[in-house]
Design a protein around this motif. Structure first.
Motif, PDB file in Angstrom:
ATOM      1  N   ALA A 144      -8.718   2.173  -4.594  1.00 35.63           N
ATOM      2  CA  ALA A 144      -7.993   0.611  -5.170  1.00 35.63           C
ATOM      3  C   ALA A 144      -9.067  -0.112  -6.363  1.00 35.63           C
ATOM      4  O   ALA A 144      -8.667  -1.401  -6.868  1.00 35.63           O
TER       5      ALA A 144
ATOM      6  N   GLY B 106     -12.790   5.436  -2.900  1.00 32.85           N
ATOM      7  CA  GLY B 106     -11.582   4.764  -3.262  1.00 32.85           C
ATOM      8  C   GLY B 106     -11.169   4.873  -4.547  1.00 32.85           C
ATOM      9  O   GLY B 106     -11.552   4.672  -5.611  1.00 32.85           O
TER      10      GLY B 106
ATOM     11  N   LYS C 258       3.595   3.450  -1.718  1.00 35.01           N
ATOM     12  CA  LYS C 258       3.257   4.282  -2.959  1.00 35.01           C
ATOM     13  C   LYS C 258       5.085   5.614  -3.338  1.00 35.01           C
ATOM     14  O   LYS C 258       5.554   6.276  -2.622  1.00 35.01           O
TER      15      LYS C 258
ATOM     16  N   ASP D 277     -10.518   0.865  -0.354  1.00 35.67           N
ATOM     17  CA  ASP D 277     -11.797   0.750  -1.015  1.00 35.67           C
ATOM     18  C   ASP D 277     -12.978   1.362  -0.480  1.00 35.67           C
ATOM     19  O   ASP D 277     -13.204   1.327  -0.118  1.00 35.67           O
TER      20      ASP D 277
ATOM     21  N   ARG E  56      -0.140   7.001  -0.390  1.00 34.84           N
ATOM     22  CA  ARG E  56      -0.758   5.112   0.097  1.00 34.84           C
ATOM     23  C   ARG E  56      -2.073   4.476  -1.047  1.00 34.84           C
ATOM     24  O   ARG E  56      -1.839   5.701  -2.625  1.00 34.84           O
ATOM     25  N   GLU E  57      -1.928   4.097  -1.434  1.00 38.22           N
ATOM     26  CA  GLU E  57      -3.482   3.324  -2.260  1.00 38.22           C
ATOM     27  C   GLU E  57      -4.848   3.691  -1.456  1.00 38.22           C
ATOM     28  O   GLU E  57      -4.301   4.094   0.442  1.00 38.22           O
ATOM     29  N   ARG E  58      -5.801   4.061  -2.349  1.00 39.80           N
ATOM     30  CA  ARG E  58      -6.795   4.322  -1.971  1.00 39.80           C
ATOM     31  C   ARG E  58      -7.514   3.408  -1.342  1.00 39.80           C
ATOM     32  O   ARG E  58      -7.513   2.521  -1.740  1.00 39.80           O
TER      33      ARG E  58
ATOM     34  N   GLN F 135       0.965  -1.365  -0.521  1.00 39.74           N
ATOM     35  CA  GLN F 135       0.022  -0.547  -0.090  1.00 39.74           C
ATOM     36  C   GLN F 135       1.167   1.837   0.263  1.00 39.74           C
ATOM     37  O   GLN F 135       0.080   2.360  -0.207  1.00 39.74           O
TER      38      GLN F 135
ATOM     39  N   SER G  49      -5.788  -1.732 -10.711  1.00 40.68           N
ATOM     40  CA  SER G  49      -4.863  -1.695  -9.314  1.00 40.68           C
ATOM     41  C   SER G  49      -4.228  -2.586  -9.387  1.00 40.68           C
ATOM     42  O   SER G  49      -4.534  -4.148  -9.508  1.00 40.68           O
ATOM     43  N   THR G  50      -3.528  -2.289  -8.058  1.00 40.71           N
ATOM     44  CA  THR G  50      -2.474  -3.559  -7.183  1.00 40.71           C
ATOM     45  C   THR G  50      -2.658  -3.412  -6.355  1.00 40.71           C
ATOM     46  O   THR G  50      -2.357  -3.908  -4.865  1.00 40.71           O
ATOM     47  N   ALA G  51      -4.096  -3.181  -5.603  1.00 39.76           N
ATOM     48  CA  ALA G  51      -4.367  -3.484  -4.368  1.00 39.76           C
ATOM     49  C   ALA G  51      -4.573  -4.849  -3.670  1.00 39.76           C
ATOM     50  O   ALA G  51      -5.253  -5.545  -5.095  1.00 39.76           O
TER      51      ALA G  51
END
Length: 132
Positions: A69, A67, A32, A63, A59-61, A30, A74-76
């Motif tokens: 993600a 968001g 980045k 879900d 950071r990843e947003r 998460q 997406s790589t979440a």
């Protein structure tokens, strides 16, 4: 005027603390753009800009409707249950275990009932004895 400075200082501290907690508790996938240690230093040494940069670009947003993600590419990480009672596999195993225990308990009771019936059949009856 002093109250305004105190309020702004407290807002800055809360923003920095929440950014630090978010940065340190984020999973490796998460974080980045920069390594986690660099993000911690940016948050600490750039009081207002650092935490805002973390929330915007670091950071990843999450879900959800706001968001990102859930978008394509997406790589979440895949969604995982938060607690055991939210996990369908765990609930299915509990249900299976419960059914197995019920089946075993019923079998023991049936065996006990057969054994008692056999004991009653084998026991001499008072009516079969001659009277004295």
């Amino acid at each position: 005027m002093a109250r305004l400075y105190v309020l702004l200082f407290l807002a800055q501290v809360v923003l920095a603390a929440s950014a630090l907690i978010g940065c340190l508790s984020a999973e490796d996938g998460q974080v980045k753009a920069l390594p986690r240690l660099v993000w911690v230093l940016v948050i600490l040494f750039f009081p207002i800009v650092g935490p805002i940069a973390w929330f915007v670009a670091g950071r990843e947003r999450p879900d959800g409707p706001l968001g990102a993600a859930g978008t394509a590419g997406s790589t979440a990480p895949a969604h995982r249950p938060v607690a055991p009672d939210d996990d369908p596999d765990f609930l299915a195993s509990l249900d299976k275990r419960s059914r197995d225990e019920d089946r075993e308990r019923l079998q023991r009771r049936q065996d006990d009932l057969r054994r008692r019936e056999e004991q009653l059949r084998d026991r001499p009856d008072d009516r079969d004895r001659p009277e004295v």
